[in-house]
Design a protein around this motif. Sequence first.
Motif, PDB file in Angstrom:
ATOM      1  N   SER A  85     -13.857  69.705 -59.820  1.00  0.00           N
ATOM      2  CA  SER A  85     -13.022  68.576 -60.229  1.00  0.00           C
ATOM      3  C   SER A  85     -13.808  67.436 -60.851  1.00  0.00           C
ATOM      4  O   SER A  85     -13.239  66.387 -61.165  1.00  0.00           O
ATOM      5  CB  SER A  85     -12.225  68.045 -59.025  1.00  0.00           C
ATOM      6  OG  SER A  85     -11.300  69.017 -58.563  1.00  0.00           O
ATOM      7  N   ASP A  96      -3.441  77.914 -57.573  1.00  0.00           N
ATOM      8  CA  ASP A  96      -3.805  76.672 -56.896  1.00  0.00           C
ATOM      9  C   ASP A  96      -3.230  75.459 -57.613  1.00  0.00           C
ATOM     10  O   ASP A  96      -2.820  74.494 -56.969  1.00  0.00           O
ATOM     11  CB  ASP A  96      -5.325  76.564 -56.793  1.00  0.00           C
ATOM     12  CG  ASP A  96      -5.875  77.354 -55.630  1.00  0.00           C
ATOM     13  OD1 ASP A  96      -5.872  76.832 -54.503  1.00  0.00           O
ATOM     14  OD2 ASP A  96      -6.282  78.503 -55.836  1.00  0.00           O
ATOM     15  N   LYS A 125     -12.738  75.120 -57.324  1.00  0.00           N
ATOM     16  CA  LYS A 125     -12.362  73.727 -57.072  1.00  0.00           C
ATOM     17  C   LYS A 125     -13.261  72.706 -57.763  1.00  0.00           C
ATOM     18  O   LYS A 125     -13.563  71.641 -57.209  1.00  0.00           O
ATOM     19  CB  LYS A 125     -12.347  73.440 -55.567  1.00  0.00           C
ATOM     20  CG  LYS A 125     -11.489  74.388 -54.728  1.00  0.00           C
ATOM     21  CD  LYS A 125     -10.018  74.253 -55.053  1.00  0.00           C
ATOM     22  CE  LYS A 125      -9.145  75.000 -54.054  1.00  0.00           C
ATOM     23  NZ  LYS A 125      -9.343  76.461 -54.064  1.00  0.00           N
ATOM     24  N   GLU A 166      -0.906  72.736 -55.773  1.00  0.00           N
ATOM     25  CA  GLU A 166      -1.274  71.320 -55.688  1.00  0.00           C
ATOM     26  C   GLU A 166      -0.295  70.409 -56.417  1.00  0.00           C
ATOM     27  O   GLU A 166      -0.139  69.235 -56.053  1.00  0.00           O
ATOM     28  CB  GLU A 166      -2.689  71.121 -56.239  1.00  0.00           C
ATOM     29  CG  GLU A 166      -3.789  71.828 -55.457  1.00  0.00           C
ATOM     30  CD  GLU A 166      -3.916  71.311 -54.039  1.00  0.00           C
ATOM     31  OE1 GLU A 166      -3.636  70.112 -53.812  1.00  0.00           O
ATOM     32  OE2 GLU A 166      -4.279  72.109 -53.152  1.00  0.00           O
ATOM     33  N   ALA A 198     -15.807  77.389 -52.047  1.00  0.00           N
ATOM     34  CA  ALA A 198     -16.026  76.000 -52.455  1.00  0.00           C
ATOM     35  C   ALA A 198     -17.210  75.416 -51.690  1.00  0.00           C
ATOM     36  O   ALA A 198     -17.429  75.720 -50.514  1.00  0.00           O
ATOM     37  CB  ALA A 198     -14.769  75.178 -52.206  1.00  0.00           C
ATOM     38  N   THR A 235      -7.261  72.231 -59.928  1.00  0.00           N
ATOM     39  CA  THR A 235      -6.759  71.057 -59.220  1.00  0.00           C
ATOM     40  C   THR A 235      -6.201  70.050 -60.215  1.00  0.00           C
ATOM     41  O   THR A 235      -6.622  70.006 -61.377  1.00  0.00           O
ATOM     42  CB  THR A 235      -7.880  70.371 -58.406  1.00  0.00           C
ATOM     43  OG1 THR A 235      -8.832  69.788 -59.312  1.00  0.00           O
ATOM     44  CG2 THR A 235      -8.589  71.354 -57.484  1.00  0.00           C
TER      45      THR A 235
END
Length: 298
Positions: free
Chosen positions: A99, A158, A97, A162, A72, A128
């Motif tokens: 987003s 993930d 990741k 999360e 990331a 996410t």
Amino acid sequence: MTPITPRRSALYMPGSNLRALEKARGLPADVVILDLEDAVAPDAKAAAREQVCAAVRQGGYGAREVVIRINALDTPWGQDDLAAAAEVAPDAILIPKVSSPEALVAVGTRLRRLRTPVRTRVWAMIETPLAILEINAIAGAAHDVDTRLSCFVMGTNDLAKETRSRVAPGRTAMLPWLMTALAAARANGLDILDGVYNSLEGDAGFRAECEQGRDCGFDGKTLIHPNQIAAANEIFAPSVGDVERARAIVAAFALPENAGRGAIAMEGRMVERLHAEMAKRVLDLAEAIRRRESDSQS
């Protein structure tokens, strides 16, 4: 129309394992993802980066797509990973990741400044809760050619972490997010790969999840072990029966007497022109797979 690229099987290979990087050159996966992120310990990140970039420079992966998954961008390794991957120019760079669309714009800007060849595309991990909530905006970044966005990869582990959802057979909790991401991908012209199946035992469970992903509309599945490749390649490819039916539909609409018809009857069923378009894609995918496998054997 953009040519179809088979992505039935996308195998993660740990970038810190030289033997795995070499083995990937002979595996029948459509895609090999040389991983600098989850599969690599923090103290091995820099060495893995050098090893992966050396492997990409060396080549030898044949018709397989070669993708580098970086760390990331907000980690201590992410920016260096991106610069190194940009220099060796794999088929794609997989960004974890993601987003927001702004993250992809930033990646695209960096690649342009580094003068990375445009053939190197950007893939985005969707993993996410915020990514799910912003999914159409993220997918819409594909319309900005500078982002190079061409594929989503679902990070289901993930997402489970999360959201605190359970990873269970059937993926009941996960399905709404999977289908939301898939709809956004298709609305914006992207391919999309399903997440990994965690167990190395229980072939029936893996096959069931592949079949679920195929029926949902995913282009293929990300994998954690070479033993999963054969089943993924089989399940995400058109079957012999699929190809025969597709040929029959295309041939029927090609007949002069059906030239002006929007729908025809075939074997007791109503078949519309949209089914002919779907059948044409089945045939195109089957041909693309045939070429890929022929190129891999030559």
